[in-house]
Structures are given as structure tokens and as C-alpha cells.
Design an enzyme around this catalytic site. Sequence first.
Site, PDB file in Angstrom:
ATOM      1  N   HIS A  31      -5.585 -15.608 -21.334  1.00  0.00           N
ATOM      2  CA  HIS A  31      -6.725 -16.528 -21.270  1.00  0.00           C
ATOM      3  C   HIS A  31      -6.289 -17.966 -21.514  1.00  0.00           C
ATOM      4  CE1 HIS A  31      -9.079 -12.801 -21.449  1.00  0.00           C
ATOM      5  NE2 HIS A  31      -9.800 -13.479 -20.596  1.00  0.00           N
ATOM      6  N   GLU A  68     -12.415  -3.422 -14.110  1.00  0.00           N
ATOM      7  CA  GLU A  68     -11.143  -3.965 -14.599  1.00  0.00           C
ATOM      8  C   GLU A  68     -10.391  -2.961 -15.461  1.00  0.00           C
ATOM      9  OE1 GLU A  68     -11.924  -7.583 -16.767  1.00  0.00           O
ATOM     10  OE2 GLU A  68     -13.713  -6.790 -17.713  1.00  0.00           O
ATOM     11  N   ASP A  99      -7.255  -7.915 -15.935  1.00  0.00           N
ATOM     12  CA  ASP A  99      -7.224  -6.747 -16.812  1.00  0.00           C
ATOM     13  C   ASP A  99      -6.853  -5.484 -16.044  1.00  0.00           C
ATOM     14  OD1 ASP A  99      -7.720  -7.565 -19.460  1.00  0.00           O
ATOM     15  OD2 ASP A  99      -9.746  -8.113 -18.863  1.00  0.00           O
ATOM     16  N   CYS A 115     -12.813 -11.535  -9.128  1.00  0.00           N
ATOM     17  CA  CYS A 115     -12.918 -12.756  -9.934  1.00  0.00           C
ATOM     18  C   CYS A 115     -11.698 -12.942 -10.837  1.00  0.00           C
ATOM     19  CB  CYS A 115     -14.207 -12.761 -10.753  1.00  0.00           C
ATOM     20  SG  CYS A 115     -14.294 -11.421 -11.945  1.00  0.00           S
TER      21      CYS A 115
HETATM   22  C1  PEP Z   1     -10.174 -10.262 -15.279  1.00  0.00           C
HETATM   23  O1  PEP Z   1      -9.846  -9.485 -16.168  1.00  0.00           O
HETATM   24  O2  PEP Z   1      -9.629 -10.303 -14.156  1.00  0.00           O
HETATM   25  C2  PEP Z   1     -11.267 -11.230 -15.503  1.00  0.00           C
HETATM   26  C3  PEP Z   1     -11.733 -11.966 -14.527  1.00  0.00           C
HETATM   27  O3  PEP Z   1     -11.744 -11.354 -16.778  1.00  0.00           O
HETATM   28  P1  PEP Z   1     -10.933 -12.104 -17.933  1.00  0.00           P
HETATM   29  O4  PEP Z   1      -9.756 -12.805 -17.301  1.00  0.00           O
HETATM   30  O5  PEP Z   1     -11.865 -13.064 -18.577  1.00  0.00           O
HETATM   31  O6  PEP Z   1     -10.527 -10.987 -18.825  1.00  0.00           O
HETATM   32 MG    MG Z   2     -11.142  -9.223 -17.856  1.00  0.00          MG
END
Ligand code: PEP
Ligand code: MG
Length: 578
Positions: free
Chosen positions: A197, A438, A462, A509
Site C-alpha cells: 500500500h 482477491e 491481493d 482494480c
Molecule cells: C487489490 O488487492 O488488488 C486491491 C485493489 O486492493 P488493495 O490494494 O487496497 O488491497
Molecule cells: Mg486488496
Amino acid sequence: MSFTVHGIGVSGGIAIGRAHVLSRAQLEVPYLEIAEAETAAEQARFDNAIGRVRRELSDIASHIPDKAPPEFEAFLNVHLLILADPTLAEAPKALIAAQRCNAEWALKQQLDALLAQFEGIEDPYLRERKTDVMQVAERVLAALLLEAPGAAALTGQGAPADGAILVAHDLSPADVILFKRHRFASFITDVGGVTSHTAIVARSLGIPSIVALHHARDLVTEGETLIVDGDRGVVIVDPDAGVLAEYRLRREQWDLERQKLRRLKTTRAAALDGTRVELHANIELPDDVSEARDNGAAGVGLFRTEFLYLNRRDLPGEDEQYEAYRRVVTAMDGLPVTIRTFDLGADKALPGERASSTNPALGLRAIRLCLSEPLMFSSQLRAILRAAAHGPVRLLVPMLSSVHELDQTLHLVEEARRSLDRDGIAHDGTVPVGGMIEVPAAALSLGAFLKRLDFVSIGTNDLIQYTLAIDRTDDEVAHLYDPLHPAVLALVAGVIQGASRAGKPVAVCGEMAGDTALTRLLLGFGLRQFSMHPANLLSVKQAVLRTDLGLATQVARRMLRVQDPERLRALLERLNAG
Ligand code: PEP
Ligand code: MG
């Protein structure tokens, strides 16, 4: 002497600037926003810490060992005098009130100001007292942290100049979100993974950044000139004039490319045969909406709501959340906004807590955490439904792994609707509910989820982490984190095709959606909705505009039958050629 350090580029572009090196101690100072009503309590906390240090120092003074050097007592007295001085004992309290910040932060701000004054002193004896002031302040800081340990957060050594390059050992997502208030040209860290993140927020800042440099923080000194090449993952320390000139030229070229891309802002996103593709934006804070709009986003495909609430002690109440979501919905002016419920836990610890499970990524995270805190979750659900009265909103549930979790969630959504009805509060009762796919378990038992959901969004960050058993934040295994792994491709393609067959909208996403090297492949798998950082939107649009869908579909299907990594890479290269 000039030298280069290699790491993993997480955000492209070139930055040239002076290093601002963060020490470990600085990183331990938390920044927390406090409510006006908490000001007096925070000031009292500060007074308590001063009192505690005074008692500590007095205690030491009354137990000086016989063998201690004679200056020891004088030294303690100096520290007691510094502690009693209003510039240290009182001024931070005014800062707490003025900046509505926590005591640690106020103390650090005041300390920075005091240290800056010492720089101007010519008398060497007096200048030396700087160390004493620092030591006393550190004692007070330790006393404060002892009472209320907080999240690690960024604090500057004085205010770093605009355009400085931040050099740190590690940064948490909570630290990086604070960068939105500074104007750093780049940041580089010793550790971290591409889809951590921390890296994701860096990308959203649109500044070049590199992680996994291993020893950069120890090798670079404050104020040194650095070149950060985010595309190649290279930092050049103290470059000579020739190298500087070359990189200045490359930076101009990069800026020129970005400017050219801007012309695509209002161009309809469609493949060569005219097939429409929706390009949405991922945002972390309501203010990010302006960047999403500037880059022509067709909606917000992922609003990571938890980022709003990282640098504070408590979670916000329903009204505060509603206000934040309403701002986003209103600013998007009729375009859809997908609000993801809190994905706290793992590397985004719940406010005021540190991640405590043995295996945070496999622990009480995201929907699991929400379901274990139904009151907190319900207030978020109500806030989202209320914001939906102002424009099209979709609700997205993170990290589903079993349909039981989904059933419980749907029940709570229904409850939230009913309670708003009962309270006579305006809301939208028809908000579509979607799930993040995910976790491999959800991808492999998609049918059961699709029956209950209105749409799905694939979180590839994820999904890759859990499929390949690679911690996305760990640079030691970063080389194994591979979006092109045949198992990952099979899961991603399987979800896109499964959802499409069921007539349910499907998006990606995760970071794969913003990687232009993968745009054609995802289109070939049948994906028509992408959500990514606003900074990537126009380059992905350019890739979409140049895609022959027939060819992409053909090559993508071939790639699903191939297991050999080299062969997969060769096919991808062929797909992206021309
Ligand atoms: C992901 O896991 O791809 C996602 C979009 O969520 P995050 O990156 O916030 O875990
Ligand atoms: Mg995620």
C-alpha cells in the site's frame, strides 16, 4: 563521490533534488489529528509527560553514584532547566490547540524550531547545548509514547524544501498518505514491495519512487543531490555534471510525453473496432477526485476509504464519513463512485492499534475485521447509503473468501437500509453491492458469489499475494511476485469470463489494471472495465485506443494454454508489439 543504488521502481518518472533523510527516531513520531474537544486532554497528556520526565531527572539527581564524574550533576541540572523552560514546557501546548494535533507531533514541531535557532548561534559552547535540548525532548517524547503508542508517521527535520527527495528505511501507508500535504519530488526506501500500500499511495502521488534499495538510508547523507529514475529503479547519488545534464534532458522528454497524453483526456476510450472500454480511477482521499477528473476518469472504481482514517486515534462517526463520501459523489457529478468498505488490518492497522496477528495478511483484515466490529461496520454502511442519495454509488466489499461472510454483510446492508428508513434519513435503497475477488477461494467458487452480488472487482494485488504465497510488502520475495504467473492468469481470466457469462459487470482494480504492458492482455481476456490510479489513466487509454481486439483475444487465449514463463513473456511481447 558519485555512485548508484538499485531497487524496484514503483512509480515512473525522473526526479532530481536534494536528499531529506529520515532517521528511525523521526519515524517513531506519530501525527494524529485531534478533535477540538480533545485539545485540553491532549495538553494535559503533555503536562503529564513533562511531569514524568521531571520526576525521572530529579530521581536520577538524588541517586548520583559516588564514582560519577563531577559534571554529571551540572549536566542533570541543565536538563532540568531546559525541561522547565516555557519554549519546551509550554509552547507545544499552544501548537496542540493551533494545529489540532497530538502532543508528540507538537513537541517535534517545537523541537525542530528550537534546533533551527541553534544553527544560527556562533558561540561553540552554546551551540553544543543543542544536543541537550534534543536529549530532553527525546525523553519527553518517550514518556508520551509510553502512555499512548501511536502509528509511525512522518515528521520532517525542519520543513523539508519543496522538491526534496525523501530517503527512509521504511514508510507505512499511513506515513505516505501524509505526503499528500508535502511537496516531495520523490521518495525512496530500503524495503517494500511493488504492490504494498505504501507503493500504491506513492503511485497515486504521481512522483517517481523506488523501494527495496536495501541500504540507501545509510549511504545517502542529508542534502546530497540525488537523481531518482523511477522507471529503471535506479538512484544516482551525487551525480557529476554530465549525468545531471543527461537526466535533465530525459526529465524534459518525460514531461513532454505526459503533456502529449493530456490531449487524450476527452477522447472516448475504445479499441480499434470501436468497442467501448470504461476507465475508472482509484482514490484514497476525497481530494484525489480532482486528479481523477483531470485525467478524464469515467468514474471512481475504487475508493479505499480506510486511508481517510489512518492518522488518527479513532474511527470517524457516521456523519463524518457521510460527509467525506458525499464530497466525492458530488465532485464526480453524476459519474459512478464505487466505495469500498474499510480494508483495515494487515499493513493498514486499525487506528490506534498496531497489527498484532502473527500473520497480518492472513489475519483479521478487511471484511473479517468489519464483521467482528458490527457497530463500526454498520455506521459505515449507513454513511455510504446516505451518500448515495447524492449520485450513483456502488458498495464494494473487500477480501471475501466465503459466502457466509457475504451473507452476513448483505444482512447488515439490509439492516442499515431499514434503520435509515426508520430514522427517516434520506438514502438510496437500491445501491448495488459488489465484492472484491482477491482471494483464490472466491475466484475458484465464483458462481456462489455471483448469485448474491451485483458486480465484482478483481483485486489483483491481493489475488497474486494469496495465489503465489508472496507477501506483497516484502522486498525479499518481490522478485517472485509475478502477475504473469500462469496460475494468476488463469484465475483473472476465469473471473472475467465467469462474471461476463453471468451478465454481471466485472472490473480489475488492482495494479495490473494500470500497467500498460498488461492492457491488451486484459482486453483479450474480455475485460471492459479498468480502475487504476489517475496518473495511469491516459497511458492506459492510449494503449486501449491502439488495440486490435480480435488479435488480443487470440493471443490471450493462447497465453492461457501456456505454462512456460519464457514463452508467456514472448507471447506478451508479441501482443504488445505495434
Ligand atoms: C487489490 O488487492 O488488488 C486491491 C485493489 O486492493 P488493495 O490494494 O487496497 O488491497
Ligand atoms: Mg486488496
